[in-house]
Motif scaffolding. Structure first.
Motif, PDB file in Angstrom:
ATOM      1  N   ALA A 109       3.188   3.441  -7.064  1.00 51.06           N
ATOM      2  CA  ALA A 109       2.296   3.799  -5.958  1.00 51.06           C
ATOM      3  C   ALA A 109       1.457   2.590  -5.567  1.00 51.06           C
ATOM      4  O   ALA A 109       1.286   1.666  -6.363  1.00 51.06           O
ATOM      5  N   ASN A 110       0.924   2.598  -4.311  1.00 54.49           N
ATOM      6  CA  ASN A 110      -0.014   1.576  -3.838  1.00 54.49           C
ATOM      7  C   ASN A 110       0.526   0.168  -4.117  1.00 54.49           C
ATOM      8  O   ASN A 110      -0.104  -0.658  -4.769  1.00 54.49           O
ATOM      9  N   GLY A 139       0.799  -1.237   0.000  1.00 53.88           N
ATOM     10  CA  GLY A 139       0.000   0.000   0.000  1.00 53.88           C
ATOM     11  C   GLY A 139       0.818   1.268   0.000  1.00 53.88           C
ATOM     12  O   GLY A 139       0.268   2.355  -0.176  1.00 53.88           O
ATOM     13  N   SER A 140       2.146   1.182   0.211  1.00 52.64           N
ATOM     14  CA  SER A 140       2.930   2.417   0.242  1.00 52.64           C
ATOM     15  C   SER A 140       3.442   2.733  -1.169  1.00 52.64           C
ATOM     16  O   SER A 140       3.175   2.000  -2.122  1.00 52.64           O
ATOM     17  N   THR A 141       4.152   3.860  -1.293  1.00 59.24           N
ATOM     18  CA  THR A 141       4.726   4.279  -2.577  1.00 59.24           C
ATOM     19  C   THR A 141       6.236   4.071  -2.502  1.00 59.24           C
ATOM     20  O   THR A 141       6.841   4.397  -1.480  1.00 59.24           O
ATOM     21  N   THR A 176       1.740  -3.624  -4.241  1.00 62.24           N
ATOM     22  CA  THR A 176       1.113  -4.907  -3.867  1.00 62.24           C
ATOM     23  C   THR A 176       2.204  -5.968  -3.757  1.00 62.24           C
ATOM     24  O   THR A 176       3.344  -5.747  -4.172  1.00 62.24           O
ATOM     25  N   ARG A 191      -0.424   3.527 -11.743  1.00 65.59           N
ATOM     26  CA  ARG A 191       0.420   3.273 -10.556  1.00 65.59           C
ATOM     27  C   ARG A 191       1.892   3.499 -10.824  1.00 65.59           C
ATOM     28  O   ARG A 191       2.658   3.739  -9.901  1.00 65.59           O
ATOM     29  N   ASP A 205       4.232  -6.758  -6.837  1.00 68.80           N
ATOM     30  CA  ASP A 205       5.282  -5.838  -7.302  1.00 68.80           C
ATOM     31  C   ASP A 205       6.673  -6.273  -6.841  1.00 68.80           C
ATOM     32  O   ASP A 205       7.683  -5.715  -7.272  1.00 68.80           O
TER      33      ASP A 205
END
Length: 907
Positions: A346-347, A303-305, A349, A334, A352
């Motif tokens: 961004a955001n 959830g972070s960037t 998961t 994203r 990633d």
């Protein structure tokens, strides 16, 4: 050099006229200063509002001549450079005789230029002086009316103005106003400001990539505003399409290697020139990650960037593209490709996670670097500490339990009121408990100081979470404050105090304690009201003793318990009162003939109630009505003796003892009966005899004396004794009770004559002695014990034999023997007397027996033989002689034959 020899022609003026004496200075050589000698050195002309020496011209100005000015004037010129002096020719000043000059308006003789440029930071001096009659006044001002700043100084009776550290704001029009009663004149001049160029920004050495743009800013201040020129390697820089100069800033776009070199920026105005130079290096290189490698690993939370950097060294700057798992990354909602070549996702998961490759390219080559991304679950506190309310001394646990990504290391820290908790230093109270995923805090034996805010901080490499709780610790109250005694009487005290800290639990009651010099520490006292609630801060203490020094203190209680006592009040003494408590234990009796002895327990100081305390002793013969009274003034006295020949022995008296002090009389004790002194016995005992019982004991006996109760109580008899060699005076005494008629005297020496006499006694004293009688103690018994004791046993019969004991000359004759026997487990000794050297005993052999033999004599028993032990198994059939050592029995010892046993000696 001195040219005084050549006298100048005289200057002739009228009194009241103005005059200017010219100095005629030599050609200027650097800074010059001027002064004037009047007549002879060292008499110099003193400048004032009437006389002025200009440091511009060197001339001497006299606004209005007076007769005292007549004389010779010589100009002195000093060079600051060479510090040398030049004297001009003397000029005589003489007065004309054709009258005095009349009044006229000021005529300005010394003035400053119409325009005067002044350099930044310099000191500017403007001169102004006028001739006139009366002597003119000089004043200065700015034409624009602005006030002078404090740095501006007026000197020489306002003949000169001095402006130090000249700045832009000091520029402008200045006026000198000269004025007297005949009129005024004004001189004006403008000061203009100028400044040499001064660097604000210089250029610095720089390295720029080929095809990039160079921007060099070069700025200077100055008045007038400086202009700029640029040189490259010493030659004028020519301006063309790529190369532009604007306000001193140089821009070169699309750099190539030939642009490298030494550049110089020049700033100038008409007052000066300044230079700044720097090196330009144009570089060309392929991308290279060695100086600025990419991060190996980035850990982030779902959830972070996340930002990936890709900054290889490259000239010109490289173009960057990104791949993950062999696929080219494209921008979407994203994913962002950053201008500096970086990548932002961004955001994030779990999908990633993986390796990201950056490909950097310019015309000179290509390079790549990679970063691995790890995506973790967020850390969450699952059991957080909650606000608590606890009592001093309890132990509590503040929970702090978390759920976290297993690949992350986790750490717990606690903060108390903003300060990190040190578990080593505070080990007596604080301890971390629970497993690895728990940071529970245990606080043992909690104290008031532990009230406050507790924060549990949980940290991993990628995130941190915290949770806080407030802890209120309630304890027994602190000490009440400012305890005062507001009012005091003989038995009461009004006390007041102020509330102390309640330690988070309201005070429910107060108790008062008092201490006196006579009390054992602090004692609780009675108050009105009896129960003092927590909202009351005053009370009356009752039942105090008069005339006693008291200190009071207050103890607060709440539902947790009693608190610390307050500090004591100041010491106060209750007022005096008449005494209230009579003496106890009134009794008496005894004493000498014709005495009545009365005794009592003295009253302690704390019950005397005042100064001047004493006793009133009252007594009367039994059956009479009038009391005889006497006063005893010492409070510590415990007795009074009344002597009178008329007192009959052992007569009953009624007695009471009262108390008094300076405030009055107190009560009497209850009446008690006391007998007067007895009469000592008047007759001696009769029938006294003395008999020797042994070598150390004599018995003395007598007949009781006749005695009637009216004379008192007979206490007993005193027996006095002394030996043949001793004196009667140094005799010893023993006492017998009144109902006894004999006594044994022990501890005497053997074979010695003792004398003895008896007398009766009672509380009044002893009576006369009886006649003296004597007796001689027996000789001592023999010291030799019975020897060679033999024994044998058949069933229950024991036969003993021993050697005869012979007494020595100084010992008592043997009259017989004693056999002492007992079982080893019983202390009771049995005795058999015999006049032979053998004995026969019948014993039950269910225990070992211990036997010993002594000789008997008139002087007592002789020395004992050694103890013999007959063991119970000897009852089979045995014999022996003591003392000796018991040997080990073999199996054969149980055969019914007569065995010879060796036996143990019991010492």
């Amino acid at each position: 050099e001195n040219s005084r020899t050549k006298m100048r022609s005289a200057v002739s003026v009228r009194e009241g006229q103005g005059v200017v004496l010219l100095c005629g200075p030599p050609p200027r050589a650097g800074e010059l200063s001027f002064a004037w000698i009047f007549n002879e050195y060292p008499s110099f002309v003193q400048e004032d509002s009437r006389r002025f020496v200009s440091q511009e011209t060197g001339h001497l100005y006299i606004a209005k001549v007076e007769p005292s000015d007549v004389g010779n004037y010589t100009c002195v010129v000093t060079s600051a450079l060479t510090n040398s002096q030049v004297l001009g020719s003397p000029t005589p000043l003489v007065l004309r005789t054709d009258g005095v000059m009349g009044e006229y308006e000021p005529k300005i003789e010394v003035q400053f230029p119409e325009t005067l440029p002044a350099a930044k930071g310099s000191t500017v001096k403007l001169e102004c002086f006028a001739l006139g009659n009366p002597v003119p006044q000089i004043n200065w001002r700015r034409t624009d009316g602005l006030p002078f700043p404090s740095k501006i100084k007026l000197r020489k009776s306002n003949g000169m103005i001095e402006i130090p550290n000249f700045q832009q704001e000091d520029a402008g029009l200045y006026e000198c106003i000269t004025e007297n009663s005949r009129g005024k004149n004004i001189a004006r001049g403008r000061l203009t400001y100028y400044a040499k160029p001064h660097w604000i920004q210089t250029i610095k050495d720089i390295e720029v990539a080929v095809e990039d743009t160079l921007y060099w800013d070069c700025r200077a201040s100055g008045k007038p505003k400086p202009s700029y020129r640029w040189l490259k390697n010493g030659d004028q820089l020519s301006i063309e399409g790529r190369i532009q100069i604007e306000n001193g800033a140089l821009t070169i776009s699309n750099l190539n290697l030939t642009d490298s070199g030494r550049y110089q920026c020049i700033a100038e105005n008409k007052h000066g020139v300044i230079y700044s130079s720097a090196e330009l290096r144009v570089v060309a290189s392929a991308p290279d990650f060695s100086k600025n490698p990419m991060k190996k690993l980035i850990q982030v939370q779902i959830g972070s960037t996340v930002d990936f950097e890709c900054k290889p060294k490259a000239s010109p700057k490289a173009k960057c593209s990104w791949k993950k798992g062999g696929e080219q990354l494209r921008e979407n909602e994203r994913v962002t490709l950053l201008k500096d070549g970086g990548l932002r996702i961004a955001n994030v998961t779990k999908a990633d996670a993986g390796s990201y490759i950056c490909l950097a390219t310019n015309q000179f080559g290509t390079a790549s670097g990679s970063t691995n991304l790890i995506v973790t679950e967020p850390t969450r506190i699952t059991l957080a500490p909650s606000n608590m309310d606890v009592t001093v001394g309890e132990s509590v646990v503040l929970p702090c339990q978390v759920q976290h990504d297993p690949i992350l290391d986790i750490s717990f820290t606690w903060y108390f009121n903003g300060t990190l908790t040190d578990f080593k230093k505070d080990a007596s109270h604080f301890e971390k408990v629970g497993g690895s995923a728990s940071g529970d805090l245990m606080i043992r034996n909690i104290q008031l100081k532990h009230s406050g805010k507790y924060v549990c901080m949980v940290k991993t490499e990628v995130d941190s979470v915290a949770s806080a709780a407030d802890l209120i610790v309630r304890g027994s109250p602190g000490p009440p404050e400012h305890v005062k005694v507001d009012e005091i009487t003989d038995t009461t005290a009004q006390i007041s105090w102020q509330e102390g800290t309640d330690n988070h639990s309201p005070v429910t009651a107060y108790t008062i304690q008092a201490r006196t010099p006579f009390s054992v520490g602090w004692q609780r006292v009675t108050t009105v009201p009896d129960v003092i609630d927590g909202k009351t801060f005053t009370t009356t203490v009752v039942d105090l003793n008069p005339w006693v020094e008291y200190e009071f203190r207050v103890v607060a209680s709440n539902k947790i318990g009693g608190g610390e006592p307050s500090l004591p009040s100041e010491k106060v003494r209750t007022e005096e009162a008449a005494p209230e408590i009579p003496p106890s234990e009134v009794s008496g009796g005894g004493g000498s003939r014709s005495e009545l002895v009365i005794t009592w327990e003295p009253i302690p100081e704390e019950l005397q109630n005042g100064e001047g305390f004493g006793y009133v002793v009252a007594f009367r013969p039994f059956g009479t009505t009038t009391w005889i009274q006497t006063v005893v003034t010492s409070p510590d006295t415990p007795r009074y003796v009344f002597r009178n020949e008329s007192i009959l022995p052992f007569s009953p008296y009624e007695v009471k003892v009262g108390v008094y002090n300076n405030k009055g009389e107190g009560p009497f004790s209850s009446v008690t009966t006391v007998f007067s002194a007895e009469e000592e016995p008047s007759i001696a005992p009769s029938g006294v005899s003395a008999t020797s019982l042994s070598s150390s004991v004599i018995e003395v006996s007598w007949t009781a004396i006749p005695w009637k109760m009216s004379s008192g109580r007979l206490l007993g008899y005193e027996v006095r004794y002394w030996n043949n060699g001793g004196k009667e005076e140094s005799s010893n005494r023993v006492k017998a009770a009144g109902n006894e008629t004999s006594i044994r005297i022990t501890g005497l020496k053997s074979n010695l004559a003792y004398y003895t006499a008896v007398r009766a006694y009672n509380s009044a004293g002893p009576g006369p002695f009886s006649a003296t009688v004597n007796a001689t103690t027996k000789k001592t018994p023999p010291s030799q014990p019975p020897g060679n004791v033999m024994w044998n046993v058949t069933d229950s019969r024991v036969i003993l034999s021993w050697e005869e004991v012979r007494a020595m000359e100084n010992e008592s004759e043997v009259t017989g023997y004693k056999v002492l026997y007992r079982t080893s487990s019983q202390p009771n000794v049995n005795v058999l007397n015999t006049d032979k050297t053998t004995a026969e005993l019948w014993l039950q052999f269910n225990d070992d027996y211990i036997i010993e033999v002594k000789a008997t004599t008139d002087g007592g028993d002789g020395t004992s033989s050694e103890q013999i032990l007959i063991p119970r198994l000897a009852s089979m059939d045995a014999r022996g002689s003591g003392p000796s050592v018991l040997s080990i029995f073999s199996a054969s010892s149980f055969l019914p034959t007569l065995l010879s046993l060796t036996l143990n000696s019991v010492l």
